[in-house]
Design a protein around this motif. Structure first.
Motif, PDB file in Angstrom:
ATOM      1  N   GLU A  14       0.844  -1.199   0.000  1.00  0.00           N
ATOM      2  CA  GLU A  14       0.000   0.000   0.000  1.00  0.00           C
ATOM      3  C   GLU A  14       0.877   1.247   0.000  1.00  0.00           C
ATOM      4  O   GLU A  14       1.506   1.582   1.007  1.00  0.00           O
ATOM      5  CB  GLU A  14      -0.928   0.006   1.223  1.00  0.00           C
ATOM      6  CG  GLU A  14      -1.835   1.222   1.292  1.00  0.00           C
ATOM      7  CD  GLU A  14      -2.611   1.446   0.020  1.00  0.00           C
ATOM      8  OE1 GLU A  14      -2.403   2.516  -0.592  1.00  0.00           O
ATOM      9  OE2 GLU A  14      -3.396   0.577  -0.376  1.00  0.00           O
ATOM     10  N   GLY A  32      -0.901   4.984  -4.147  1.00  0.00           N
ATOM     11  CA  GLY A  32      -0.745   5.448  -5.520  1.00  0.00           C
ATOM     12  C   GLY A  32       0.603   6.053  -5.809  1.00  0.00           C
ATOM     13  O   GLY A  32       0.762   6.748  -6.810  1.00  0.00           O
ATOM     14  N   GLU A  42      -5.581  -4.042 -15.210  1.00  0.00           N
ATOM     15  CA  GLU A  42      -6.210  -3.541 -13.992  1.00  0.00           C
ATOM     16  C   GLU A  42      -5.186  -3.380 -12.869  1.00  0.00           C
ATOM     17  O   GLU A  42      -5.264  -2.436 -12.071  1.00  0.00           O
ATOM     18  CB  GLU A  42      -7.341  -4.479 -13.549  1.00  0.00           C
ATOM     19  CG  GLU A  42      -8.577  -4.403 -14.431  1.00  0.00           C
ATOM     20  CD  GLU A  42      -9.117  -2.980 -14.534  1.00  0.00           C
ATOM     21  OE1 GLU A  42      -9.299  -2.333 -13.471  1.00  0.00           O
ATOM     22  OE2 GLU A  42      -9.349  -2.506 -15.664  1.00  0.00           O
ATOM     23  N   PHE A  43      -4.226  -4.299 -12.814  1.00  0.00           N
ATOM     24  CA  PHE A  43      -3.147  -4.207 -11.843  1.00  0.00           C
ATOM     25  C   PHE A  43      -2.354  -2.916 -12.039  1.00  0.00           C
ATOM     26  O   PHE A  43      -2.044  -2.197 -11.077  1.00  0.00           O
ATOM     27  CB  PHE A  43      -2.241  -5.427 -11.996  1.00  0.00           C
ATOM     28  CG  PHE A  43      -0.953  -5.377 -11.216  1.00  0.00           C
ATOM     29  CD1 PHE A  43      -0.964  -5.426  -9.828  1.00  0.00           C
ATOM     30  CD2 PHE A  43       0.267  -5.314 -11.868  1.00  0.00           C
ATOM     31  CE1 PHE A  43       0.228  -5.394  -9.104  1.00  0.00           C
ATOM     32  CE2 PHE A  43       1.461  -5.280 -11.158  1.00  0.00           C
ATOM     33  CZ  PHE A  43       1.437  -5.324  -9.777  1.00  0.00           C
ATOM     34  N   LYS A  60      -3.401  -0.151 -13.464  1.00  0.00           N
ATOM     35  CA  LYS A  60      -4.242   0.993 -13.124  1.00  0.00           C
ATOM     36  C   LYS A  60      -4.353   1.175 -11.607  1.00  0.00           C
ATOM     37  O   LYS A  60      -4.402   2.303 -11.099  1.00  0.00           O
ATOM     38  CB  LYS A  60      -5.628   0.823 -13.743  1.00  0.00           C
ATOM     39  CG  LYS A  60      -5.630   0.901 -15.270  1.00  0.00           C
ATOM     40  CD  LYS A  60      -7.007   0.583 -15.837  1.00  0.00           C
ATOM     41  CE  LYS A  60      -6.991   0.585 -17.363  1.00  0.00           C
ATOM     42  NZ  LYS A  60      -8.303   0.204 -17.928  1.00  0.00           N
ATOM     43  N   LEU A  61      -4.384   0.060 -10.889  1.00  0.00           N
ATOM     44  CA  LEU A  61      -4.457   0.128  -9.431  1.00  0.00           C
ATOM     45  C   LEU A  61      -3.165   0.684  -8.846  1.00  0.00           C
ATOM     46  O   LEU A  61      -3.184   1.495  -7.909  1.00  0.00           O
ATOM     47  CB  LEU A  61      -4.723  -1.272  -8.864  1.00  0.00           C
ATOM     48  CG  LEU A  61      -4.799  -1.401  -7.346  1.00  0.00           C
ATOM     49  CD1 LEU A  61      -5.992  -0.629  -6.802  1.00  0.00           C
ATOM     50  CD2 LEU A  61      -4.877  -2.868  -6.942  1.00  0.00           C
ATOM     51  N   LYS A  93      -0.935   2.669 -10.319  1.00  0.00           N
ATOM     52  CA  LYS A  93      -0.695   4.056 -10.749  1.00  0.00           C
ATOM     53  C   LYS A  93       0.804   4.384 -10.834  1.00  0.00           C
ATOM     54  O   LYS A  93       1.262   5.390 -10.272  1.00  0.00           O
ATOM     55  CB  LYS A  93      -1.399   5.048  -9.819  1.00  0.00           C
ATOM     56  CG  LYS A  93      -2.903   4.875  -9.718  1.00  0.00           C
ATOM     57  CD  LYS A  93      -3.484   5.927  -8.783  1.00  0.00           C
ATOM     58  CE  LYS A  93      -4.984   5.802  -8.647  1.00  0.00           C
ATOM     59  NZ  LYS A  93      -5.381   4.579  -7.912  1.00  0.00           N
TER      60      LYS A  93
END
Length: 217
Positions: free
Chosen positions: A141, A144, A165-166, A168-169, A171
């Protein structure tokens, strides 16, 4: 910090004359001579990431290098090499080694067969700059704040829509595709174009590197 791509998921990071090496293997390409290696990280036990004979060669030139690996991979290394300079790591651990700050995350290799965990896996963030998830789509975590992300490009456990998607998550500012040893020249072009398009949609840099090519991060 300089990042150099090796074969498949192999990567070398160099900072202040010291090197950190991820998953050094040989298939079609010969590993370069690696000197001044302080840290070796093995993300998991599979043979496309862990080759004890390659580790042995690196350790011959760098006997004080520290190895970090999950427990099952560390056991193989110890049995094959008799090496005692191995640190077993798990998600949540932090280490300082060779001038590199290491923050470990993840636990399991992504499933190839639904419901079955192939082996342990470790991801790592180096100096809060580079994130390597190993063979998973796990992330530490960082709110971003991923600067450079190593992205597994193709594997028995991946699906392109999930890879996108990975990204995009996470960033990231820079994406470097790895785990690409299974791709033909045509396949590499197709997969790179798909990942490049995702990067463009996020205003991220896409850095597809050949073996031996480098970028500064």
């Amino acid at each position: 910090m300089k990042l150099t791509k090796l074969e498949h998921s192999g990567v070398v990071l160099e900072k202040d004359g010291k090197k950190l090496v991820f998953d050094p293997v040989e298939f079609a390409a010969t590993l370069p001579e690696l000197k001044d290696v302080e840290v070796i990280i093995i993300t998991h036990v599979h043979g496309d990431h862990l080759q004890p004979e390659r580790l042995s060669a690196i350790l011959n030139d760098n006997p004080s290098a520290r190895i970090f690996a999950p427990a099952d991979a560390a056991e193989v290394i110890a049995n094959e090499l008799g090496s005692t300079n191995i640190t077993i790591v798990a998600g949540g651990d932090s280490e300082e080694a060779g001038g590199f700050k290491l923050e470990f995350f993840s636990k399991d290799h992504a499933s190839v067969v639904a419901g079955k965990i192939p082996c342990q896996n470790i991801g790592v963030v180096v100096d809060s700059k580079l994130t390597n998830p190993g063979d998973s789509f796990d992330l530490l975590e960082l709110n971003g704040a991923v600067e450079t992300l190593l992205v597994p490009e193709v594997a028995p456990w991946t699906k392109m829509s999930e890879t996108m998607e990975f990204m995009k998550l996470a960033k990231p500012q820079i994406v470097v595709p790895v785990h690409d040893g299974l791709l033909s020249e045509m396949g590499k072009t197709i997969y790179d174009n798909l990942l490049r398009g995702t990067c463009e949609s996020m205003d991220a840099q896409f850095a597809s590197l050949g073996v031996g090519e480098s970028i500064d991060i």
